[in-house]
Design an enzyme around this catalytic site. Structure first.
Site, short mmCIF file in Angstrom:
data_model
loop_
_atom_site.label_atom_id
_atom_site.label_comp_id
_atom_site.label_asym_id
_atom_site.label_seq_id
_atom_site.Cartn_x
_atom_site.Cartn_y
_atom_site.Cartn_z
CE LYS A 23 55.75 7.95 10.72
NZ LYS A 23 56.54 9.18 10.75
CG ASN A 24 57.72 10.98 7.74
OD1 ASN A 24 56.84 10.52 8.47
ND2 ASN A 24 58.96 11.20 8.16
CB CYS A 117 57.76 10.39 17.96
SG CYS A 117 57.63 8.79 17.18
NE ARG A 122 57.90 16.24 16.29
CZ ARG A 122 57.58 15.10 15.68
NH1 ARG A 122 57.18 14.06 16.38
NH2 ARG A 122 57.65 15.00 14.36
CG ASP A 305 63.12 10.93 10.68
OD1 ASP A 305 62.94 11.52 11.76
OD2 ASP A 305 62.52 11.22 9.63
NE ARG A 397 52.86 6.96 15.21
CZ ARG A 397 53.90 7.79 15.39
NH1 ARG A 397 54.62 7.75 16.47
NH2 ARG A 397 54.20 8.67 14.47
#
Ligand code: EPU
Length: 423
Positions: A23-24, A117, A122, A305, A397
Site C-alpha cells: 500500500k505505502n 488515519c 501528523r 504500523d 483502505r
C-alpha cells in the site's frame, strides 16, 4: 450505507495466504507516474480503496488509468495542472505525494491538506521545507497547500525528522529540478527504494535510496516504463501476527524476508515457531505465548504500523507486555475497543501495558483507523462469540481482499451492509 464486518471467532485457521503489493508504495508510485510523458505500467497493485481513490484523482487531472485487479496502465500525457483543494484528496493521507509530483511536472500545485488515519498530529513541515529549498513558494490557504516555482533548482536538504513521506515527496519534486539534490537524514524504508526504482526506470538519476543520504541529479524529462511493486511488508506482518494468534499452521507467501526482520524477531521471542523461506514464511502453533516488550522505530526498527495488530496478540501472552510507539505516541485507539472485548490494558505515557493472558469475547467495536481495524479483526478471530466491526472503510483502505483471504484459511468472516449481504 454503513457496512460492517461480522466475525464468528474461536476457530483455528490453516492454509496459505498470498500477500499483495505494498500500500505505502502504491500510493506513491501512482502519483510518481504523473512525472512521465508517456504510459507507465505498474504491476501487482493492491486492490484497496486508497489505490482506487488515486485512480479517480488521476482522472480528475485529465489522465487516464486502465486497470484490472492488480495492474494499472497510467497515461499521464494529457494531464493538466488542475487545483485540487478538496474532494478525493481529502480521503487519503498519501495525496500529499501529488504536491511533489505536480510541482515537479507543472511547477505548481494546489492540494487540499490530506486526510487518512488520525494517529495524533501528523505535520508535513519537512515536506514543505524540502519544496522551499528546491525553490518553491509554499502557502497554506484555507486548508489547502499552494505551491509555485519559476524553476526548481537542486539543493542540499537535511531532514530534521526522519520521514517516509518527506523523503519520497522531495525525490518526486527533485527528479526534474535543475542540478543536484542531496537529501540527508533520509528515511530508509523499502517503499522509498521502490519509488526510486520506478523513477530511475522512468529516466531519473537517483542514488542511495535505502540509505540515509539520497543523491539526485535532475534530468530534462521522464518517460513511461514497466514496474512491479514490492510486496506489502505490513500486510505480511499483520498475517504473521494473525497466524500466531489463531493459526494451526499458516503459510504466508509473496514476501521479502529481509523486510520482516522486526516482526520475525518479536514473534520468535514470544515463542512462536517460524520457518522463513526464500519468499514465504510458515507460522506454526505455539503451546504458550511469552510476554515481550516492543518499541517502534523507523526502518529497520519495529514498524509502528504493526504495533496495533500486535497488541491484540499480546492479550494472549502470559504476563505483562509493554508496547511503546516512538513514532506516533498516541497511536493506541485500538486499546479502548480491545478493552470492550475483555482485554486488560493500562496506558502509561507513550506506552501501552497489555496484561495477559485474557479471554476475549465478541461484541460491537469500531475500526478507528486502518491498523486498529486489523487489531480488531485479529481480536475477533480470537474471541468467543460474534464480533461486529463498524467503520470498516478504514480496513478497506489498506488490506487487499481481506475477507476472501481469511475465508480461504477457514475464518468465518462476512461483510454486511444494511441492504446487501456480501461474502
Ligand atoms: N513528521 C514530522 N514532520 C513531517 C513529517 C513527519 O514531524 O514533515 C513526523 C510524524 O509526525 C511522525 C514521524 O515524523 O512522528 C514519521 O512520519 P512519516 O512522515 O515517516 O510518516 P508518513 O510518511 O506520514 C508513512 C506511512 C504510515 C507509517 C509511517 C511511519 C504512508 C502513506 N504512510 O506515513 O503508514 O505509519 O510512514 O512508518 O506511507 C499505515 O500504513 O497504516 C500508515 C499510517
Amino acid at each position: 450505507m454503513s457496512e460492517k464486518l461480522f466475525i464468528n471467532g474461536g476457530r483455528k485457521l490453516s492454509g496459505t495466504i498470498s500477500v499483495d503489493g505494498a500500500k505505502n508504495s502504491a500510493v506513491a508510485l501512482i502519483p510518481a507516474a504523473i512525472l512521465a510523458e508517456s504510459e507507465v505500467v505498474i504491476e501487482g497493485l493492491p486492490d484497496i480503496l486508497d489505490v482506487h481513490t488515486l485512480y479517480k484523482i488521476i482522472g480528475e487531472l485529465g489522465g487516464s488509468v486502465r486497470h484490472d485487479q492488480q495492474k494499472a496502465i497510467i497515461d499521464p500525457s494529457h494531464l493538466v495542472d488542475m487545483p485540487l483543494p478538496s474532494g478525493n484528496v481529502k480521503k487519503l493521507r498519501a495525496s500529499y505525494y501529488l504536491m511533489g509530483a505536480m510541482l515537479g511536472r507543472f511547477k505548481k500545485a494546489v492540494i487540499g491538506l490530506p486526510g487518512g488515519c488520525y494517529l495524533g498530529p501528523r505535520p508535513i513541515d519537512q515536506h514543505i521545507k524540502g519544496f522551499k529549498a528546491l525553490g518553491a513558494e509554499v502557502t497554506n490557504e484555507q486548508g489547502a497547500i499552494y505551491l509555485r516555482a519559476n524553476e526548481l533548482r537542486g539543493a542540499r536538504i537535511y531532514l530534521d525528522v526522519v520521514s517516509v513521506g518527506a523523503t519520497i515527496n522531495i525525490m518526486l519534486a527533485a527528479v526534474l529540478a535543475k542540478g543536484k539534490t542531496v537529501i540527508e537524514n533520509a528515511a530508509k524504508e523499502p517503499e522509498i527504494i521502490d519509488v526510486a526504482t520506478l523513477l530511475n526506470n522512468m529516466g531519473a538519476n537517483i542514488k542511495g535510496a535505502g540509505t540515509d543520504t539520497i543523491r539526485i541529479k535532475g534530468v530534462e524529462k521522464l518517460t513511461g516504463c514497466h514496474h512491479t511493486i514490492i510486496p506489502d511488508r505490513i500486510e505480511a506482518g499483520t498475517y504473521m501476527i494473525l497466524a500466531a494468534a489463531v493459526g494451526k499452521g499458516i503459510r504466508i507467501e509473496n514476501i521479502i524476508p529481509d523486510h520482516l526482520e522486526g516482526i520475525q524477531a518479536k514473534l520468535s521471542e514470544m515463542g512462536v515457531p517460524i520457518e522463513m523461506g526464500e519468499d514465504a514464511v510458515f507460522i506454526g502453533e505455539a503451546d504458550r505465548l511469552k510476554r515481550i516488550d516492543v518499541k517502534t522505530y523507523t526502518y529497520p526498527g519495529f514498524p509502528t504500523d504493526l504495533q496495533q495488530p500486535l497488541t491484540a496478540l499480546l492479550t494472549q501472552a502470559e504476563g505483562n507486555s509493554i508496547v511503546t510507539d516512538t513514532i506516533y505516541p498516541s497511536r493506541f485507539k485500538q486499546i479502548a475497543e480491545l478493552e470492550r472485548m475483555g482485554g486488560c490494558f493500562k496506558m502509561e505515557g507513550r506506552s501501552a501495558i497489555i496484561m495477559g493472558k485474557t479471554d476475549l469475547q465478541g461484541t460491537k467495536v469500531k475500526a478507528t483507523d486502518l491498523r486498529a481495524g486489523a487489531a480488531l479483526v485479529i481480536a475477533g478471530l480470537l474471541a468467543s462469540g460474534q464480533t461486529e466491526i463498524a467503520e470498516i472503510h478504514h480496513i478497506e483502505r489498506g488490506y487487499s481482499r481481506i475477507i476472501e483471504k481469511l475465508t480461504s484459511i477457514g475464518a468465518d468472516i462476512k461483510k454486511k451492509s444494511t441492504e446487501t449481504f456480501i461474502h
